[in-house]
Design a protein around this motif. Structure first.
Motif, PDB file in Angstrom:
ATOM      1  N   LEU A  83      -7.345  -1.788  -2.465  1.00  0.00           N
ATOM      2  CA  LEU A  83      -6.459  -2.104  -3.576  1.00  0.00           C
ATOM      3  C   LEU A  83      -6.646  -3.575  -3.904  1.00  0.00           C
ATOM      4  O   LEU A  83      -6.726  -4.405  -2.999  1.00  0.00           O
ATOM      5  CB  LEU A  83      -5.002  -1.841  -3.184  1.00  0.00           C
ATOM      6  N   LEU A 137       0.820  -1.218   0.000  1.00  0.00           N
ATOM      7  CA  LEU A 137       0.000   0.000   0.000  1.00  0.00           C
ATOM      8  C   LEU A 137       0.851   1.263   0.000  1.00  0.00           C
ATOM      9  O   LEU A 137       0.488   2.262  -0.623  1.00  0.00           O
ATOM     10  CB  LEU A 137      -0.952   0.008   1.198  1.00  0.00           C
ATOM     11  N   ARG A 162      -7.396  -0.316   2.555  1.00  0.00           N
ATOM     12  CA  ARG A 162      -6.283   0.582   2.871  1.00  0.00           C
ATOM     13  C   ARG A 162      -6.145   0.747   4.382  1.00  0.00           C
ATOM     14  O   ARG A 162      -5.052   0.973   4.877  1.00  0.00           O
ATOM     15  CB  ARG A 162      -6.479   1.930   2.180  1.00  0.00           C
ATOM     16  N   TYR A 167      -7.156  -3.283  -9.597  1.00  0.00           N
ATOM     17  CA  TYR A 167      -8.177  -2.271  -9.293  1.00  0.00           C
ATOM     18  C   TYR A 167      -7.711  -1.507  -8.058  1.00  0.00           C
ATOM     19  O   TYR A 167      -7.077  -2.076  -7.168  1.00  0.00           O
ATOM     20  CB  TYR A 167      -9.527  -2.947  -9.007  1.00  0.00           C
ATOM     21  N   ALA A 168      -8.053  -0.231  -8.016  1.00  0.00           N
ATOM     22  CA  ALA A 168      -7.750   0.570  -6.833  1.00  0.00           C
ATOM     23  C   ALA A 168      -8.778   1.682  -6.695  1.00  0.00           C
ATOM     24  O   ALA A 168      -9.286   2.198  -7.690  1.00  0.00           O
ATOM     25  CB  ALA A 168      -6.349   1.170  -6.926  1.00  0.00           C
ATOM     26  N   PHE A 227      -4.899  -6.688  -6.291  1.00  0.00           N
ATOM     27  CA  PHE A 227      -3.696  -7.018  -7.047  1.00  0.00           C
ATOM     28  C   PHE A 227      -3.550  -8.526  -7.153  1.00  0.00           C
ATOM     29  O   PHE A 227      -4.124  -9.286  -6.368  1.00  0.00           O
ATOM     30  CB  PHE A 227      -2.451  -6.399  -6.399  1.00  0.00           C
ATOM     31  N   CYS A 274       3.318  -4.238  -6.980  1.00  0.00           N
ATOM     32  CA  CYS A 274       2.321  -5.287  -7.184  1.00  0.00           C
ATOM     33  C   CYS A 274       1.758  -5.147  -8.583  1.00  0.00           C
ATOM     34  O   CYS A 274       1.941  -4.123  -9.235  1.00  0.00           O
ATOM     35  CB  CYS A 274       1.202  -5.196  -6.136  1.00  0.00           C
ATOM     36  N   GLN A 275       1.062  -6.196  -9.020  1.00  0.00           N
ATOM     37  CA  GLN A 275       0.358  -6.152 -10.306  1.00  0.00           C
ATOM     38  C   GLN A 275      -1.079  -5.730 -10.001  1.00  0.00           C
ATOM     39  O   GLN A 275      -1.943  -6.562  -9.745  1.00  0.00           O
ATOM     40  CB  GLN A 275       0.391  -7.504 -10.995  1.00  0.00           C
ATOM     41  N   GLU A 276      -1.297  -4.431 -10.018  1.00  0.00           N
ATOM     42  CA  GLU A 276      -2.596  -3.864  -9.668  1.00  0.00           C
ATOM     43  C   GLU A 276      -3.667  -4.254 -10.679  1.00  0.00           C
ATOM     44  O   GLU A 276      -3.450  -4.195 -11.875  1.00  0.00           O
ATOM     45  CB  GLU A 276      -2.473  -2.348  -9.590  1.00  0.00           C
TER      46      GLU A 276
END
Length: 114
Positions: free
Chosen positions: A28, A12, A46, A22-23, A30, A18-20
């Motif tokens: 988050l 965070l 978060r 969606y955020a 990943f 990381c391989q995100e």
């Protein structure tokens, strides 16, 4: 409460990449580095809550949001069927003490899981 120095806290903060997937302002999502299926995405808040068993009434909206994001992630990944898993405590298989939801799919999933 979870410490921000867990691996997820470090992700965070941007310390660990990381391989995100969606955020947003609350969470988050990943890709898991040790996937158990073709699609294995983690959704983390978060806010550092150690495990589901430590969530309080104050977290009601956040917990609902995490479930909605899990469904959104599944759609983004093209899944029609998937499993959402939340391990709460070491005996349940939790290894990182920062609440997280697993979104797992892309292959048939057996039951019971273990």
């Amino acid at each position: 409460m979870a410490s921000s120095d867990t691996i997820f806290g470090r992700i965070l903060s941007g310390e660990i990449p990381c391989q995100e997937v969606y955020a947003d302002d609350l969470c988050l999502a990943f890709r898991d580095v040790n996937p158990q299926a073709p699609v294995h995405v983690l959704v983390i808040p978060r806010e550092p809550i150690a495990q589901l068993g430590e969530a309080t009434d104050e977290h009601e909206a956040l917990l609902g949001h995490l479930l909605l994001v899990a469904a959104k992630v599944a759609r983004l990944e093209g899944l029609e069927s998937w499993r959402t898993v939340i391990n709460s405590g070491a005996d349940a298989g939790q290894t990182v003490f920062h609440l997280h939801l697993h979104v797992i799919g892309g292959r048939p999933l057996a039951w019971p899981p273990g």
